[in-house]
Design a protein around this motif. Structure first.
Motif, mmCIF file in Angstrom:
data_model
loop_
_atom_site.group_PDB
_atom_site.id
_atom_site.type_symbol
_atom_site.label_atom_id
_atom_site.label_comp_id
_atom_site.label_asym_id
_atom_site.label_seq_id
_atom_site.Cartn_x
_atom_site.Cartn_y
_atom_site.Cartn_z
ATOM 1 N N UNK B 75 0.859 -1.246 -0.067
ATOM 2 C CA UNK B 75 -0.077 -0.029 0.002
ATOM 3 C C UNK B 75 0.866 1.226 -0.033
ATOM 4 N N UNK B 76 2.169 1.364 0.641
ATOM 5 C CA UNK B 76 2.581 2.433 0.944
ATOM 6 C C UNK B 76 3.731 2.432 -0.496
ATOM 7 N N UNK B 77 3.991 1.279 -1.290
ATOM 8 C CA UNK B 77 4.463 1.594 -2.395
ATOM 9 C C UNK B 77 3.610 2.407 -3.493
ATOM 10 N N UNK B 78 2.473 1.884 -3.343
ATOM 11 C CA UNK B 78 1.253 2.616 -4.396
ATOM 12 C C UNK B 78 1.315 3.963 -3.760
ATOM 13 N N UNK B 79 1.159 4.311 -2.394
ATOM 14 C CA UNK B 79 0.898 5.750 -1.845
ATOM 15 C C UNK B 79 2.202 6.709 -2.400
ATOM 16 N N UNK B 80 3.395 5.929 -2.659
ATOM 17 C CA UNK B 80 4.439 6.692 -2.991
ATOM 18 C C UNK B 80 4.575 7.059 -4.344
ATOM 19 N N UNK B 81 3.920 6.018 -5.032
ATOM 20 C CA UNK B 81 3.922 6.295 -6.372
ATOM 21 C C UNK B 81 3.033 7.326 -6.829
ATOM 22 N N UNK B 82 1.742 7.488 -6.145
ATOM 23 C CA UNK B 82 0.714 8.231 -6.483
ATOM 24 C C UNK B 82 0.734 9.595 -5.887
ATOM 25 N N UNK B 83 1.394 9.665 -4.746
ATOM 26 C CA UNK B 83 1.352 10.793 -3.725
ATOM 27 C C UNK B 83 2.553 11.316 -3.529
ATOM 28 N N UNK B 84 3.910 10.639 -3.852
ATOM 29 C CA UNK B 84 5.026 11.153 -3.528
ATOM 30 C C UNK B 84 5.668 10.563 -2.179
ATOM 31 N N UNK B 85 6.726 11.295 -1.419
ATOM 32 C CA UNK B 85 7.216 10.763 -0.283
ATOM 33 C C UNK B 85 7.116 11.853 0.882
ATOM 34 N N UNK B 86 6.042 12.881 0.828
ATOM 35 C CA UNK B 86 5.889 13.572 1.749
ATOM 36 C C UNK B 86 5.362 12.954 3.140
ATOM 37 N N UNK B 87 5.375 13.804 4.186
ATOM 38 C CA UNK B 87 4.858 13.040 5.445
ATOM 39 C C UNK B 87 3.392 12.680 5.342
ATOM 40 N N UNK B 88 2.622 13.336 4.812
ATOM 41 C CA UNK B 88 0.904 13.175 4.647
ATOM 42 C C UNK B 88 0.953 11.928 3.650
ATOM 43 N N UNK B 89 1.561 11.991 2.596
ATOM 44 C CA UNK B 89 1.619 11.031 1.521
ATOM 45 C C UNK B 89 1.858 9.683 2.015
ATOM 46 N N UNK B 90 3.157 9.545 2.560
ATOM 47 C CA UNK B 90 3.518 8.229 3.116
ATOM 48 C C UNK B 90 2.544 7.641 4.342
ATOM 49 N N UNK B 91 1.936 8.568 4.860
ATOM 50 C CA UNK B 91 1.133 8.181 6.063
ATOM 51 C C UNK B 91 -0.582 7.879 5.572
ATOM 52 N N UNK B 92 -0.568 8.189 4.391
ATOM 53 C CA UNK B 92 -2.141 8.418 3.605
ATOM 54 C C UNK B 92 -2.610 6.794 4.007
ATOM 55 N N UNK B 93 -2.093 5.660 3.728
ATOM 56 C CA UNK B 93 -2.484 4.610 4.018
ATOM 57 C C UNK B 93 -3.127 4.452 5.243
ATOM 58 N N UNK B 94 -2.433 4.587 6.330
ATOM 59 C CA UNK B 94 -2.768 4.418 7.492
ATOM 60 C C UNK B 94 -3.829 5.471 7.955
ATOM 61 N N UNK B 95 -3.624 6.727 7.520
ATOM 62 C CA UNK B 95 -4.881 7.693 7.597
ATOM 63 C C UNK B 95 -5.818 7.073 7.381
ATOM 64 N N UNK B 96 -6.073 6.534 6.323
ATOM 65 C CA UNK B 96 -7.255 6.172 5.406
ATOM 66 C C UNK B 96 -8.056 4.767 6.442
ATOM 67 N N UNK B 97 -7.121 4.044 6.700
ATOM 68 C CA UNK B 97 -7.327 2.810 7.371
ATOM 69 C C UNK B 97 -7.719 3.358 8.818
ATOM 70 N N UNK B 98 -7.264 4.325 9.456
ATOM 71 C CA UNK B 98 -7.412 4.780 10.900
ATOM 72 C C UNK B 98 -8.926 5.632 10.808
ATOM 73 N N UNK B 99 -8.963 6.307 9.642
ATOM 74 C CA UNK B 99 -10.376 7.258 9.573
ATOM 75 C C UNK B 99 -11.570 6.117 9.431
#
Lengths: 514, 492
Positions: B75-99
């Motif tokens: 999931x992180x691999x996809x997030x990095x490809x789609x959103x980059x490596x910013x703090x929010x970008x790399x944490x987006x899978x967790x943010x989505x799951x946690x939300x």
């Protein structure tokens, strides 16, 4: 007077019966296997010489803990035996039964359902007698209405026991059923109990649960019933299997010859039923318990009534302790009587547990040394949790926090009663009021309120002094006791919705009983 | 009729609409709270981010030396490809799951108990500190919590209505996903499988229907786990050979209540408190743990409340993994850590919601719920904002400070060596080197920055001390900056 359709005593209680009879011995056995090593672990840690802190505090802690361990072990022993006993045998021929209902100033609408139900009991030729110590024309009319015998005494000595003994002299049936005036018998009461007397000529009495139908209202009656439920469930079933079930004064069927053998009900006791049982068992008579709700009564509806009832029980049972120790009883029965009476000393252990955090906060003295709170918790928590779980499972979930809190808030009753018993001060038989009174009853819980104030004040002192984990741990203990006491005292702090009892019912039954 | 009060029952669709509105609102609030990232990237996150920037196959191959299964990495691999490596970008899978946990908590609470429990559970989930903490971490724990709750919910549905293929499918997929996310999930799976055994044993009617569904779900789970086998085997071998992945300090491995070499009951209680009220300063934790007698009160309050088989299942799912890991931790200390049984947290929140909302009287019930929400909110604020929280490592702040002050030619060194991935993440341009590689002094006129962390570890403290002594003799101290758990020394 007509029978009220919203009287809780007329509701169906089959589910309560099922819960009381639900076997729990296997679970208790399994937990016993867990409890025994955990208790050993905790006490071997606690009794290690290096654990002695303040000697006096250590000594009273050990006494309190050992007292609780003995009570717990007695509970496990009583509840673990789940062997089934032979059921009742239907009498081959119709038997005569005298049904005695003692009355002393209770309202007619409380007594009427009892008389109405008593005359309708099946399985025997029933002769109902209303034993009126209140000298009430309404009661006489009530008895006439249901064709019951109305008996009144000229000389009213011996309280309830004297009333019953007087009636025994005027009646003659070989079996005698006794119901408190608020306990409405089930039509099947005699069908479920009489067979035991017929099948065993040494059977003195058959006891059934003292169910509080007003528990459905919640509050104090529910808490009081939850206390009763633990006794009339696993404990009474266990006592039955040990042959040690004692008479509880109501909802019970006696063999007349057994009563006559011991000279009737003891009139110099506050708990005539308890002492009567000791005498019967000492003379080789047997007893049975049927875990089925066969009569529905009214529990105490307000704190004053509860205090009155519990104080009488505590005082009576503790006074009977020497008799239990002296009586020529098999060791199992003697141990069972001692355990039952000793329960009314448990208020002392509550007092000890409340005192320890107060003393620690105010003086710094503590009972244990060479022990961190972490170590204490490691040894104590499994023992505590397993013991609690045993109560939960043995009680089939019927024992509630409210019941526990009510017992804890009544700690002073046990202390008061035991001191009076020790000093041989005379007690008075006080009829438990059948109706709750409106208004707060501060006097009934004053000692508990004082304890709450002391605990609260010492907690505040502790918090103001420092916030170290050690102090906070003791403050938390104080808070724990305060919450339990407040919950237990709660019913007395709320305005009761009960109807004021008729004058005189809560007046002492007149005479000195000891 | 004057004075007569009639009660009109709420229409079902009205209730559903108001619930939907409430859950949507809570989800939005929860999403916002999870976006308010107040802490720096952690060591493990930095390593994961580094791995996720590799080609997919290479990342999977690199995971052979790790100890975690690859679902979150994917999931992180996809997030990095789609959103980059910013703090929010790399944490987006967790943010989505946690939300997503918020509506799932509502759904589970409503389905397993009633809508009141559902709403209370969702409210708790919105502000629960530990849920937010791991929703803000580019690691697998938020996904673990989500799959764990879904798996339990689906199992209860399956046990209620044996034979519903949809519930069986959800259960099977969530269970497999849990194991693909975190290996310690097998503890929960074991509890759930034991529940199936007991249910099968006790069931009178439609037992074989349950058995059939159970067998089918086992087949599906095994099939879904087959592709994981090569990764698992290589990780196991690597773990046996090198104790891979466990030589890094645990983020939750600091503090008086946790750092002890031997496990204690207090450490267990501390983990339970962290699970519900979040991470706090050691002094605070020592004070909170000392309040354990209130736990006795809770046990007493539960007397006579009755217990359903479902609540017992939830309790087992929450408690057994923690207790099992506590037992393991007695042998291998570092394996007892909240992160490894964090799947129990949402189930714990659900049980807490049930307990808090079980009183029939509205006043005490609302008071109890409000009290819990307030304590959770206070816990959240303290966890996120209190610099004394031993798990807050402000690498971002410290390295930003260095980046702002350093000029070309300046030397930046750091200690300990294992914070390298974080230094690279935040300050790759600084060309910082670990102190263990040697301290090369700059040319005259340039400065030296020493970035130190984990100073309570003797080896790190000794290395830093030695370097500072050497620099003091040769240069002039120009400043010292403290960020939570990270320190920077500047020498002229």
């Amino acid at each position: 007077v007509s029978l009220s359709t919203d009287d809780p005593r007329l509701l169906d209680v089959s589910s309560e019966s099922q819960r009381l009879a639900r076997p729990t011995g296997t679970r208790v056995w399994l937990l016993l296997i867990v409890n025994a090593p955990l208790s050993l672990w905790y006490f071997s840690w606690l009794l290690a010489p290096q654990r002695i802190g303040n000697r006096a505090l250590y000594a009273i802690l050990i006494v309190a803990e050992l007292f609780n361990l003995i009570q717990a072990a007695g509970f496990w022993w009583t509840c673990a035996d789940e062997r089934s006993r032979r059921g009742a045998v239907r009498p081959a021929q119709m038997v005569d039964v005298d049904v005695l209902v003692p009355v002393y100033g209770e309202p007619v609408d409380v007594v009427e359902p009892t008389i109405a139900a008593a005359v309708r009991m099946r399985g025997a030729r029933v002769r109902v007698a209303l034993l009126d110590d209140g000298d009430s024309p309404e009661m006489e009319a009530l008895a006439a209405r249901y064709r019951a015998t109305y008996i009144r005494r000229v000389t009213r000595t011996g309280a309830k026991a004297g009333n019953l003994n007087h009636a025994l002299r005027l009646t003659s049936a070989p079996a005698v059923a006794v119901f408190d005036c608020d306990h409405v018998p089930d039509p099947a009461f005699l069908e479920a109990t009489l067979g035991y007397l017929v099948a065993d000529s040494r059977m003195a009495f058959v006891q059934t649960p003292q169910y509080y139908a007003n528990a459905v209202k919640g509050g104090l009656p529910a808490a009081a019933w939850a206390q009763q439920a633990l006794f009339f469930g696993a404990i009474a079933r266990g006592k039955d299997r040990l042959g040690a079930m004692f008479c509880c004064g109501t909802n019970v069927l006696f063999r007349r010859s057994a009563l006559e053998h011991v000279g009737g009900f003891p009139e110099n006791s506050l708990t005539e039923d308890f002492e009567l049982s000791i005498r019967l068992h000492a003379l080789g008579w047997r007893s049975r318990y049927v875990p089925e709700v066969l009569a529905r009564g009214l529990g105490p509806e307000d704190m004053a009534a509860y205090v009155s009832q519990q104080h009488r029980w505590a005082r009576g049972c503790l006074s009977a302790l020497p008799a239990a120790l002296r009586a020529r009883l098999p060791w199992r029965l003697r141990a069972q009587y001692v355990l039952s009476a000793m329960f009314f000393l448990s208020g002392w252990s509550v007092l000890v547990y409340m005192l320890l955090p107060v003393v620690r906060i105010l003086t710094g003295a503590q009972p244990l040394a060479s022990a961190s709170a972490d170590q204490f918790l490691l040894h104590f928590a499994p023992y505590f949790t397993a013991s609690l779980l045993t109560v939960v499972l043995a009680g089939a979930g019927m024992y509630t926090f409210a019941a526990f809190a009510l017992t804890a808030a009544s700690f002073w009753l046990h202390i008061h009663a035991s001191l009076r018993a020790l000093l041989r001060r005379p007690g008075r038989f006080v009829v438990t009021p059948k109706r709750g009174r409106a208004g707060r009853q501060i006097a009934a819980i004053l000692p508990a309120l004082i304890a709450i104030a002391v605990l609260g004040a010492s907690a505040c002192v502790g918090l103001l002094r420092d916030r170290s984990p050690a102090t906070l741990n003791n403050v938390a203990f104080a808070a724990l006791h305060m919450c339990v006491l407040l919950s237990g005292a709660g019913p007395a702090l709320r305005r009761s919705g009960g109807v004021a009892d008729q004058a005189g019912a809560e007046q002492g039954h007149g005479r000195s009983a000891a | 009729m004057d004075g007569e009060v009639t009660t009109v029952p709420a229409k079902p669709h009205t209730t559903a609409r108001s619930d939907l509105t409430a859950v949507l609102l809570l989800t939005v609030i929860g999403f916002g709270l999870r976006l308010l990232v107040t802490r720096s990237i952690w060591l493990d996150e930095a390593i994961s981010i580094g791995q996720a920037q590799l080609p997919f196959n290479e990342m999977i191959a690199r995971l052979a030396g790790d100890v975690h299964p690859p679902l979150h990495h994917a999931a992180l691999w996809v997030a990095v490809r789609l959103l980059g490596t910013g703090e929010l970008a790399v944490r987006m899978p967790s943010i989505v799951a946690g939300t997503l946990l918020i509506p799932v908590l509502y759904g589970a609470g409503r389905d397993l108990y009633d809508r009141r429990v559902g709403l209370v559970a969702a409210t708790f989930g919105t502000v629960a500190p530990i849920v937010i903490w791991y929703s803000q971490e580019a690691r697998m724990y938020a996904m673990f919590m989500l799959f764990s709750l879904i798996a339990v919910w689906a199992q209860v549905r399956v046990l209620r209505r044996a034979g519903r293929p949809g519930a069986w499918a959800v259960y099977s997929i969530a269970t497999a996903a849990m194991i693909w996310t975190q290996y310690f999930a097998v503890l929960q799976v074991a509890v759930q499988q034991a529940t199936f055994v007991i249910s099968f044993w006790q069931r009178r009617g439609n037992r074989w229907r349950l058995g059939l569904g159970w067998a089918a779900s086992m087949v599906v789970i095994v099939l879904l786990l087959v592709p994981l086998r090569p990764v698992f085997e290589s990780q196991l071998q690597s773990y046996i050979d090198h104790s891979a992945g466990l030589n890094l300090p645990a983020q939750a491995g600091l503090g008086a209540t946790q750092q002890q070499s031997q496990l204690s009951v207090y450490a267990f209680i501390a983990n339970v408190i962290w699970g519900l009220w979040g991470y706090h300063a050691d002094t605070t934790m020592a004070q909170i743990v000392a309040l354990w007698p209130l736990g006795m009160l809770l046990l007493l309050v539960l007397l006579g409340r009755g217990y359903s088989a479902m609540s017992m299942l939830l309790l087992s799912v929450a408690a057994v993994p923690a207790l099992a890991l506590f037992g393991v931790g007695l042998v291998q200390r570092n394996l007892f850590e909240l992160r490894y049984f964090v799947g129990a947290v949402p189930v714990g929140l659900l049980l807490m919601a049930r307990l808090a909302s079980s009183t029939e009287n509205r006043g005490p019930r609302r008071l109890m719920v409000a009290l819990v929400v307030v304590t959770l909110a206070v816990g959240l604020a303290d966890q996120q904002l209190n610099g004394a929280n031993p798990r807050l490592y402000d690498f971002r702040g410290a390295l930003a400070l260095v980046a702002a002050r350093a000029r070309p030619g300046d030397v930046v060194v750091y200690e300990p060596e294992f914070i390298g991935p974080v230094v690279d993440y935040y300050a790759a341009d600084l060309d910082a080197t670990p102190l263990s590689a040697g301290l090369s002094l700059p040319q005259h006129g340039h400065r030296v920055f020493v970035v130190g962390s984990f100073l309570d570890e003797p080896s790190s403290a000794a290395e830093i001390g030695k370097a500072l002594h050497q620099l003091s003799e040769q240069g002039r101290p120009a400043g010292e900056f403290r960020r939570p758990n990270v320190q920077v020394w500047e020498f002229q």
